[in-house]
Design an enzyme around this catalytic site. Sequence first.
Site, short mmCIF file in Angstrom:
data_model
loop_
_atom_site.label_atom_id
_atom_site.label_comp_id
_atom_site.label_asym_id
_atom_site.label_seq_id
_atom_site.Cartn_x
_atom_site.Cartn_y
_atom_site.Cartn_z
N GLU A 213 0.84 -1.20 0.00
CA GLU A 213 0.00 0.00 0.00
C GLU A 213 0.87 1.25 0.00
OE1 GLU A 213 -3.73 -0.34 2.35
OE2 GLU A 213 -2.65 -1.94 3.37
N ARG A 215 5.00 2.88 -1.59
CA ARG A 215 5.72 3.01 -2.86
C ARG A 215 7.04 2.23 -2.85
NH1 ARG A 215 3.79 7.78 -1.28
NH2 ARG A 215 5.78 8.59 -0.60
N GLY A 230 0.02 1.98 4.13
CA GLY A 230 -0.53 3.03 3.25
C GLY A 230 0.35 4.27 3.17
N SER A 233 7.04 5.08 2.02
CA SER A 233 7.97 5.37 0.94
C SER A 233 9.26 4.58 1.11
CB SER A 233 8.26 6.89 1.00
OG SER A 233 9.29 7.23 0.14
N ALA A 256 2.17 2.87 8.03
CA ALA A 256 1.56 3.88 7.15
C ALA A 256 2.35 5.18 7.22
CB ALA A 256 0.12 4.11 7.58
N ALA A 272 4.44 3.70 12.18
CA ALA A 272 3.71 4.57 11.25
C ALA A 272 4.26 6.00 11.37
CB ALA A 272 2.23 4.55 11.58
N GLY A 279 21.28 8.28 7.73
CA GLY A 279 21.97 9.09 8.74
C GLY A 279 21.15 9.35 9.98
N SER A 312 7.21 9.35 21.43
CA SER A 312 6.19 10.37 21.25
C SER A 312 6.38 11.56 22.20
CB SER A 312 4.80 9.76 21.43
OG SER A 312 4.75 9.06 22.66
C1 COA Z 1 5.23 1.04 16.32
C2 COA Z 1 4.07 0.08 16.50
C3 COA Z 1 4.33 -1.21 15.73
C4 COA Z 1 3.96 -0.24 17.98
O1 COA Z 1 2.87 -1.06 18.13
P1 COA Z 1 2.79 -2.10 19.37
O2 COA Z 1 4.02 -2.92 19.39
O3 COA Z 1 1.47 -2.76 19.25
O4 COA Z 1 2.87 -1.17 20.61
P2 COA Z 1 1.71 -0.63 21.55
O5 COA Z 1 1.00 0.48 20.86
O6 COA Z 1 0.95 -1.76 22.11
O7 COA Z 1 2.59 -0.01 22.68
C5 COA Z 1 3.44 -0.79 23.53
C6 COA Z 1 4.10 0.15 24.50
O8 COA Z 1 5.04 0.99 23.79
C7 COA Z 1 4.66 2.35 23.93
N1 COA Z 1 4.85 3.03 22.68
C8 COA Z 1 4.45 2.63 21.46
N2 COA Z 1 4.83 3.53 20.53
C9 COA Z 1 5.47 4.51 21.22
C10 COA Z 1 6.08 5.73 20.84
N3 COA Z 1 6.12 6.13 19.56
N4 COA Z 1 6.65 6.50 21.78
C11 COA Z 1 6.62 6.13 23.06
N5 COA Z 1 6.06 4.99 23.49
C12 COA Z 1 5.49 4.20 22.57
C13 COA Z 1 3.19 2.33 24.33
O9 COA Z 1 2.82 3.49 25.01
C14 COA Z 1 3.12 1.09 25.18
O10 COA Z 1 3.65 1.39 26.44
P3 COA Z 1 3.02 0.78 27.76
O11 COA Z 1 3.25 -0.70 27.66
O12 COA Z 1 3.80 1.44 28.84
O13 COA Z 1 1.58 1.14 27.74
C15 COA Z 1 2.73 0.68 15.99
O14 COA Z 1 2.44 1.87 16.72
C16 COA Z 1 2.75 1.03 14.53
O15 COA Z 1 3.17 2.10 14.11
N6 COA Z 1 2.31 0.08 13.65
C17 COA Z 1 2.23 0.28 12.22
C18 COA Z 1 0.84 -0.09 11.77
C19 COA Z 1 0.61 0.36 10.31
O16 COA Z 1 0.87 1.49 9.96
N7 COA Z 1 0.14 -0.58 9.47
C20 COA Z 1 -0.11 -0.32 8.08
C21 COA Z 1 -1.55 0.06 7.90
S1 COA Z 1 -1.87 0.60 6.25
#
Ligand code: COA
Length: 336
Positions: A213, A215, A230, A233, A256, A272, A279, A312
Amino acid sequence: MTSLHGFGLGIVSENAQGAVLDTFYPQPVAHVSDALSSVLPGVSGRLDAAELSQLSKALEAAGDSAGAGLARQLVAAEGKVVATSLADNAPPSSVEEAYLKLHLISHRRVKPHETDLTGLFGLLPNVAWTDQGPVDLEELPQRQLDARLKGSVLEVSSVDKFPKMTNYVVPAGVRIAHTARVRLGAYLGEGTTVMHEGFINFNAGTAGPGMIEGRISAGVWVGEGSDLGGGCSTMGTLSGGGDIVISVGKECLIGANAGLGIPLGDRCTIEAGLFVTAGTKVNVLDDGGNTIETVSARTLAGRPDLLFRRHSSTGAVQCLTNKSAIELNEMLHANN
Ligand SMILES: CC(C)(COP(=O)(O)OP(=O)(O)OC[C@H]1O[C@@H](n2cnc3c(N)ncnc32)[C@H](O)[C@@H]1OP(=O)(O)O)[C@@H](O)C(=O)NCCC(=O)NCCS
Protein backbone atom coordinates in the site's frame (compact mmCIF):
# COMPACT_ATOMS: atom_id res chain seq x y z
CA MET A 1 27.55 -22.32 -28.98
CA THR A 2 27.04 -19.83 -26.10
CA SER A 3 23.55 -19.38 -24.69
CA LEU A 4 21.79 -16.04 -25.03
CA HIS A 5 20.88 -13.71 -22.13
CA GLY A 6 17.43 -13.16 -23.68
CA PHE A 7 15.29 -13.55 -26.77
CA GLY A 8 11.86 -12.37 -27.82
CA LEU A 9 9.54 -12.21 -30.79
CA GLY A 10 7.60 -8.97 -30.56
CA ILE A 11 5.25 -6.56 -32.24
CA VAL A 12 6.44 -2.95 -32.55
CA SER A 13 4.45 0.28 -32.58
CA GLU A 14 5.95 3.07 -34.66
CA ASN A 15 5.44 6.75 -35.30
CA ALA A 16 4.85 8.14 -38.83
CA GLN A 17 8.63 8.18 -39.46
CA GLY A 18 9.00 4.53 -38.52
CA ALA A 19 10.69 5.20 -35.16
CA VAL A 20 9.81 2.50 -32.63
CA LEU A 21 7.61 3.66 -29.73
CA ASP A 22 7.23 0.35 -27.89
CA THR A 23 7.51 -3.42 -28.41
CA PHE A 24 5.21 -6.11 -27.05
CA TYR A 25 6.80 -9.52 -26.41
CA PRO A 26 4.17 -12.14 -25.49
CA GLN A 27 6.71 -14.88 -24.58
CA PRO A 28 10.10 -13.38 -23.66
CA VAL A 29 12.77 -15.95 -22.84
CA ALA A 30 15.78 -15.51 -20.55
CA HIS A 31 18.96 -17.58 -20.53
CA VAL A 32 18.04 -19.23 -23.83
CA SER A 33 19.19 -22.84 -23.99
CA ASP A 34 21.87 -24.01 -26.41
CA ALA A 35 19.23 -26.06 -28.31
CA LEU A 36 17.07 -23.02 -28.87
CA SER A 37 20.07 -20.76 -29.54
CA SER A 38 21.07 -23.12 -32.35
CA VAL A 39 18.00 -22.21 -34.43
CA LEU A 40 18.31 -18.46 -33.84
CA PRO A 41 21.46 -17.36 -35.72
CA GLY A 42 20.40 -15.09 -38.54
CA VAL A 43 17.00 -14.52 -36.92
CA SER A 44 17.09 -10.87 -35.94
CA GLY A 45 15.44 -7.59 -36.77
CA ARG A 46 12.23 -7.38 -38.78
CA LEU A 47 10.81 -10.72 -39.96
CA ASP A 48 8.45 -11.14 -42.92
CA ALA A 49 5.80 -13.87 -43.24
CA ALA A 50 8.14 -16.33 -44.99
CA GLU A 51 10.83 -15.89 -42.34
CA LEU A 52 8.27 -16.34 -39.57
CA SER A 53 6.96 -19.57 -41.12
CA GLN A 54 10.50 -20.88 -41.47
CA LEU A 55 11.28 -19.92 -37.87
CA SER A 56 8.09 -21.58 -36.67
CA LYS A 57 9.15 -24.88 -38.27
CA ALA A 58 12.70 -24.62 -36.87
CA LEU A 59 11.37 -23.91 -33.37
CA GLU A 60 8.98 -26.86 -33.59
CA ALA A 61 11.86 -29.11 -34.65
CA ALA A 62 13.94 -27.82 -31.70
CA GLY A 63 11.12 -28.81 -29.33
CA ASP A 64 9.81 -25.31 -28.60
CA SER A 65 6.16 -25.63 -29.59
CA ALA A 66 5.08 -22.51 -27.66
CA GLY A 67 7.62 -20.42 -29.60
CA ALA A 68 6.60 -22.12 -32.84
CA GLY A 69 2.94 -21.32 -32.18
CA LEU A 70 3.77 -17.69 -31.47
CA ALA A 71 5.83 -17.35 -34.66
CA ARG A 72 2.85 -18.76 -36.63
CA GLN A 73 0.40 -16.29 -35.06
CA LEU A 74 2.70 -13.32 -35.65
CA VAL A 75 2.43 -13.80 -39.42
CA ALA A 76 -0.80 -11.77 -39.07
CA ALA A 77 1.26 -8.77 -37.86
CA GLU A 78 3.69 -8.90 -40.81
CA GLY A 79 5.69 -5.69 -41.16
CA LYS A 80 5.64 -5.02 -37.42
CA VAL A 81 7.30 -8.21 -36.17
CA VAL A 82 10.75 -8.06 -34.66
CA ALA A 83 13.12 -10.74 -33.35
CA THR A 84 15.34 -9.39 -30.58
CA SER A 85 18.34 -11.30 -29.21
CA LEU A 86 20.41 -10.25 -26.23
CA ALA A 87 23.73 -12.00 -26.77
CA ASP A 88 24.92 -11.16 -23.28
CA ASN A 89 23.89 -8.96 -20.38
CA ALA A 90 25.03 -5.68 -21.96
CA PRO A 91 23.19 -2.34 -21.59
CA PRO A 92 20.26 -2.07 -24.04
CA SER A 93 21.12 -0.39 -27.35
CA SER A 94 17.66 0.03 -28.93
CA VAL A 95 14.04 0.57 -27.91
CA GLU A 96 13.35 -3.07 -28.82
CA GLU A 97 16.14 -4.32 -26.52
CA ALA A 98 15.05 -1.98 -23.72
CA TYR A 99 11.50 -3.33 -23.89
CA LEU A 100 12.72 -6.93 -23.98
CA LYS A 101 14.67 -6.36 -20.76
CA LEU A 102 11.64 -4.76 -19.06
CA HIS A 103 9.49 -7.71 -20.19
CA LEU A 104 12.03 -10.22 -18.81
CA ILE A 105 11.62 -8.68 -15.35
CA SER A 106 7.81 -8.37 -15.40
CA HIS A 107 7.45 -11.93 -16.77
CA ARG A 108 9.60 -13.06 -13.79
CA ARG A 109 12.27 -14.41 -16.14
CA VAL A 110 14.93 -12.38 -14.29
CA LYS A 111 14.86 -10.54 -10.96
CA PRO A 112 15.44 -6.78 -10.62
CA HIS A 113 19.17 -5.95 -11.00
CA GLU A 114 19.80 -9.19 -12.93
CA THR A 115 19.66 -7.48 -16.31
CA ASP A 116 21.77 -4.40 -17.09
CA LEU A 117 19.51 -1.38 -17.67
CA THR A 118 22.26 1.24 -17.99
CA GLY A 119 21.16 4.04 -20.33
CA LEU A 120 17.51 2.90 -20.38
CA PHE A 121 16.09 6.39 -19.82
CA GLY A 122 17.95 7.85 -22.76
CA LEU A 123 16.65 5.13 -25.07
CA LEU A 124 12.96 5.13 -24.22
CA PRO A 125 10.82 7.70 -26.05
CA ASN A 126 8.35 9.77 -24.04
CA VAL A 127 4.97 8.95 -25.56
CA ALA A 128 1.24 9.35 -25.01
CA TRP A 129 -0.27 6.01 -23.89
CA THR A 130 -3.75 5.95 -25.34
CA ASP A 131 -6.61 3.53 -25.86
CA GLN A 132 -5.26 3.25 -29.43
CA GLY A 133 -1.77 2.35 -28.24
CA PRO A 134 1.32 4.55 -27.93
CA VAL A 135 1.23 7.82 -29.87
CA ASP A 136 4.20 10.08 -30.69
CA LEU A 137 3.71 13.38 -28.84
CA GLU A 138 4.17 15.41 -32.03
CA GLU A 139 1.42 13.38 -33.70
CA LEU A 140 -0.92 13.58 -30.72
CA PRO A 141 -2.80 16.82 -31.60
CA GLN A 142 -3.74 15.46 -35.06
CA ARG A 143 -4.75 12.08 -33.59
CA GLN A 144 -6.93 13.86 -31.02
CA LEU A 145 -8.58 15.89 -33.80
CA ASP A 146 -9.06 12.77 -35.95
CA ALA A 147 -10.83 11.05 -33.07
CA ARG A 148 -13.13 14.04 -32.45
CA LEU A 149 -13.98 14.25 -36.15
CA LYS A 150 -15.21 10.67 -35.87
CA GLY A 151 -17.27 11.63 -32.83
CA SER A 152 -15.02 9.89 -30.31
CA VAL A 153 -12.35 10.86 -27.81
CA LEU A 154 -8.76 9.62 -27.83
CA GLU A 155 -8.21 8.53 -24.23
CA VAL A 156 -4.72 9.51 -23.05
CA SER A 157 -4.07 7.63 -19.84
CA SER A 158 -0.49 8.77 -19.32
CA VAL A 159 2.45 10.61 -20.90
CA ASP A 160 5.59 8.80 -19.86
CA LYS A 161 8.61 6.80 -20.97
CA PHE A 162 7.24 3.68 -19.26
CA PRO A 163 3.82 2.15 -19.89
CA LYS A 164 1.82 0.34 -17.27
CA MET A 165 2.83 -3.28 -16.83
CA THR A 166 -0.62 -4.82 -17.16
CA ASN A 167 -0.94 -3.84 -20.84
CA TYR A 168 1.98 -6.22 -21.50
CA VAL A 169 1.69 -8.95 -18.88
CA VAL A 170 -0.29 -9.86 -15.79
CA PRO A 171 1.87 -12.37 -13.89
CA ALA A 172 -0.02 -15.22 -12.18
CA GLY A 173 -1.35 -14.83 -8.66
CA VAL A 174 -1.39 -11.06 -8.20
CA ARG A 175 -3.99 -8.41 -7.43
CA ILE A 176 -3.49 -4.82 -8.60
CA ALA A 177 -6.20 -2.41 -7.50
CA HIS A 178 -5.08 0.44 -9.79
CA THR A 179 -3.11 -0.83 -12.78
CA ALA A 180 -1.54 2.55 -13.63
CA ARG A 181 0.48 2.29 -10.39
CA VAL A 182 2.70 -0.52 -11.67
CA ARG A 183 5.18 0.25 -14.46
CA LEU A 184 6.45 -2.23 -17.04
CA GLY A 185 9.71 -3.56 -15.61
CA ALA A 186 8.21 -4.14 -12.16
CA TYR A 187 8.54 -7.64 -10.68
CA LEU A 188 5.51 -8.88 -8.75
CA GLY A 189 6.06 -12.19 -7.01
CA GLU A 190 3.15 -14.63 -6.68
CA GLY A 191 0.72 -13.56 -3.95
CA THR A 192 1.48 -9.83 -4.23
CA THR A 193 -1.42 -7.43 -3.73
CA VAL A 194 -0.94 -3.80 -4.73
CA MET A 195 -3.64 -1.57 -3.27
CA HIS A 196 -4.65 1.79 -4.77
CA GLU A 197 -1.94 3.80 -2.97
CA GLY A 198 0.72 1.21 -3.77
CA PHE A 199 3.25 1.86 -6.54
CA ILE A 200 5.97 -0.30 -8.06
CA ASN A 201 8.62 1.19 -10.33
CA PHE A 202 10.73 -0.65 -12.95
CA ASN A 203 13.71 -2.80 -11.84
CA ALA A 204 12.01 -3.17 -8.44
CA GLY A 205 9.45 -5.41 -6.84
CA THR A 206 8.39 -8.09 -4.44
CA ALA A 207 9.30 -11.71 -3.78
CA GLY A 208 5.65 -12.28 -2.80
CA PRO A 209 3.40 -12.87 -1.05
CA GLY A 210 2.97 -9.35 0.25
CA MET A 211 0.64 -6.40 0.72
CA ILE A 212 1.82 -3.20 -0.96
CA GLU A 213 0.00 0.00 0.00
CA GLY A 214 3.13 2.16 -0.23
CA ARG A 215 5.72 3.01 -2.86
CA ILE A 216 8.47 0.68 -4.07
CA SER A 217 10.99 2.96 -5.81
CA ALA A 218 13.25 1.94 -8.69
CA GLY A 219 15.79 -0.65 -7.58
CA VAL A 220 14.06 -1.58 -4.31
CA TRP A 221 13.37 -5.24 -3.47
CA VAL A 222 10.78 -6.36 -0.89
CA GLY A 223 11.09 -9.80 0.70
CA GLU A 224 8.50 -12.51 1.15
CA GLY A 225 5.62 -11.85 3.54
CA SER A 226 6.27 -8.13 4.02
CA ASP A 227 3.64 -5.42 4.32
CA LEU A 228 4.17 -1.85 3.10
CA GLY A 229 1.60 0.34 4.88
CA GLY A 230 -0.53 3.03 3.25
CA GLY A 231 1.47 5.89 1.72
CA CYS A 232 4.86 4.69 2.95
CA SER A 233 7.97 5.37 0.94
CA THR A 234 11.13 3.49 0.06
CA MET A 235 14.07 5.54 -1.18
CA GLY A 236 15.21 4.82 -4.72
CA THR A 237 18.64 5.33 -6.14
CA LEU A 238 17.61 7.36 -9.20
CA SER A 239 17.56 10.88 -7.75
CA GLY A 240 19.48 12.02 -4.71
CA GLY A 241 19.15 8.67 -2.98
CA GLY A 242 22.85 7.88 -2.97
CA ASP A 243 24.03 4.53 -4.19
CA ILE A 244 22.85 2.25 -1.36
CA VAL A 245 20.30 -0.17 -2.80
CA ILE A 246 17.32 -0.20 -0.46
CA SER A 247 15.61 -3.47 0.34
CA VAL A 248 13.07 -4.83 2.79
CA GLY A 249 13.62 -8.22 4.38
CA LYS A 250 11.09 -11.01 4.92
CA GLU A 251 8.00 -10.50 7.09
CA CYS A 252 8.57 -6.80 7.72
CA LEU A 253 6.00 -4.08 8.38
CA ILE A 254 6.64 -0.54 7.15
CA GLY A 255 3.93 1.51 8.90
CA ALA A 256 1.56 3.88 7.15
CA ASN A 257 3.33 7.06 5.96
CA ALA A 258 6.69 5.75 7.20
CA GLY A 259 9.84 5.78 5.09
CA LEU A 260 12.90 3.65 4.57
CA GLY A 261 16.39 4.69 3.53
CA ILE A 262 18.42 1.64 4.62
CA PRO A 263 18.34 -2.03 3.64
CA LEU A 264 16.08 -3.53 6.30
CA GLY A 265 16.63 -7.01 7.76
CA ASP A 266 14.02 -9.73 8.25
CA ARG A 267 11.05 -9.33 10.64
CA CYS A 268 11.57 -5.60 11.22
CA THR A 269 8.91 -2.95 11.88
CA ILE A 270 8.98 0.79 11.28
CA GLU A 271 6.40 2.76 13.22
CA ALA A 272 3.71 4.57 11.25
CA GLY A 273 4.95 8.02 10.21
CA LEU A 274 8.65 7.48 10.98
CA PHE A 275 11.16 8.03 8.16
CA VAL A 276 14.42 6.17 8.83
CA THR A 277 17.20 7.53 6.59
CA ALA A 278 20.77 6.21 6.56
CA GLY A 279 21.97 9.09 8.74
CA THR A 280 19.09 9.09 11.24
CA LYS A 281 20.54 8.92 14.77
CA VAL A 282 18.97 5.98 16.56
CA ASN A 283 19.02 5.21 20.28
CA VAL A 284 19.34 1.46 20.65
CA LEU A 285 17.44 0.30 23.74
CA ASP A 286 18.03 -2.82 25.82
CA ASP A 287 15.23 -4.98 27.21
CA GLY A 288 14.84 -2.61 30.17
CA GLY A 289 14.30 0.40 27.91
CA ASN A 290 17.75 1.91 28.59
CA THR A 291 19.78 3.45 25.77
CA ILE A 292 22.91 1.40 25.34
CA GLU A 293 24.28 3.21 22.31
CA THR A 294 23.39 5.82 19.71
CA VAL A 295 24.20 4.93 16.12
CA SER A 296 23.39 6.05 12.59
CA ALA A 297 20.62 3.88 11.16
CA ARG A 298 22.95 2.65 8.39
CA THR A 299 24.85 0.58 10.97
CA LEU A 300 21.63 -1.36 11.64
CA ALA A 301 21.18 -2.20 7.94
CA GLY A 302 20.28 -5.81 7.34
CA ARG A 303 19.87 -6.71 11.04
CA PRO A 304 16.78 -8.80 11.76
CA ASP A 305 14.04 -8.37 14.40
CA LEU A 306 14.18 -4.61 14.95
CA LEU A 307 11.40 -2.19 15.82
CA PHE A 308 12.02 1.48 14.96
CA ARG A 309 9.83 4.15 16.56
CA ARG A 310 9.96 7.87 17.34
CA HIS A 311 9.38 8.41 21.03
CA SER A 312 6.19 10.37 21.25
CA SER A 313 7.41 12.55 24.17
CA THR A 314 11.08 13.14 23.38
CA GLY A 315 11.06 12.85 19.57
CA ALA A 316 14.16 10.62 19.70
CA VAL A 317 14.23 7.73 17.25
CA GLN A 318 14.54 4.45 19.12
CA CYS A 319 15.31 0.90 18.12
CA LEU A 320 13.93 -1.96 20.18
CA THR A 321 14.05 -5.67 19.73
CA ASN A 322 11.01 -7.72 18.83
CA LYS A 323 10.23 -10.67 21.10
CA SER A 324 11.67 -13.11 18.58
CA ALA A 325 14.84 -11.07 18.15
CA ILE A 326 17.76 -13.34 18.72
CA GLU A 327 20.57 -11.72 16.79
CA LEU A 328 20.08 -8.22 18.19
CA ASN A 329 19.51 -9.51 21.70
CA GLU A 330 22.90 -11.14 21.49
CA MET A 331 24.39 -7.83 20.34
CA LEU A 332 22.67 -5.98 23.20
CA HIS A 333 23.82 -8.48 25.79
CA ALA A 334 27.33 -8.20 24.48
CA ASN A 335 27.07 -4.49 25.23
CA ASN A 336 25.68 -4.95 28.77
C1 COA B 1 5.23 1.04 16.32
C2 COA B 1 4.07 0.08 16.50
C3 COA B 1 4.33 -1.21 15.73
C4 COA B 1 3.96 -0.24 17.98
O1 COA B 1 2.87 -1.06 18.13
P1 COA B 1 2.79 -2.10 19.37
O2 COA B 1 4.02 -2.92 19.39
O3 COA B 1 1.47 -2.76 19.25
O4 COA B 1 2.87 -1.17 20.61
P2 COA B 1 1.71 -0.63 21.55
O5 COA B 1 1.00 0.48 20.86
O6 COA B 1 0.95 -1.76 22.11
O7 COA B 1 2.59 -0.01 22.68
C5 COA B 1 3.44 -0.79 23.53
C6 COA B 1 4.10 0.15 24.50
O8 COA B 1 5.04 0.99 23.79
C7 COA B 1 4.66 2.35 23.93
N1 COA B 1 4.85 3.03 22.68
C8 COA B 1 4.45 2.63 21.46
N2 COA B 1 4.83 3.53 20.53
C9 COA B 1 5.47 4.51 21.22
C10 COA B 1 6.08 5.73 20.84
N3 COA B 1 6.12 6.13 19.56
N4 COA B 1 6.65 6.50 21.78
C11 COA B 1 6.62 6.13 23.06
N5 COA B 1 6.06 4.99 23.49
C12 COA B 1 5.49 4.20 22.57
C13 COA B 1 3.19 2.33 24.33
O9 COA B 1 2.82 3.49 25.01
C14 COA B 1 3.12 1.09 25.18
O10 COA B 1 3.65 1.39 26.44
P3 COA B 1 3.02 0.78 27.76
O11 COA B 1 3.25 -0.70 27.66
O12 COA B 1 3.80 1.44 28.84
O13 COA B 1 1.58 1.14 27.74
C15 COA B 1 2.73 0.68 15.99
O14 COA B 1 2.44 1.87 16.72
C16 COA B 1 2.75 1.03 14.53
O15 COA B 1 3.17 2.10 14.11
N6 COA B 1 2.31 0.08 13.65
C17 COA B 1 2.23 0.28 12.22
C18 COA B 1 0.84 -0.09 11.77
C19 COA B 1 0.61 0.36 10.31
O16 COA B 1 0.87 1.49 9.96
N7 COA B 1 0.14 -0.58 9.47
C20 COA B 1 -0.11 -0.32 8.08
C21 COA B 1 -1.55 0.06 7.90
S1 COA B 1 -1.87 0.60 6.25
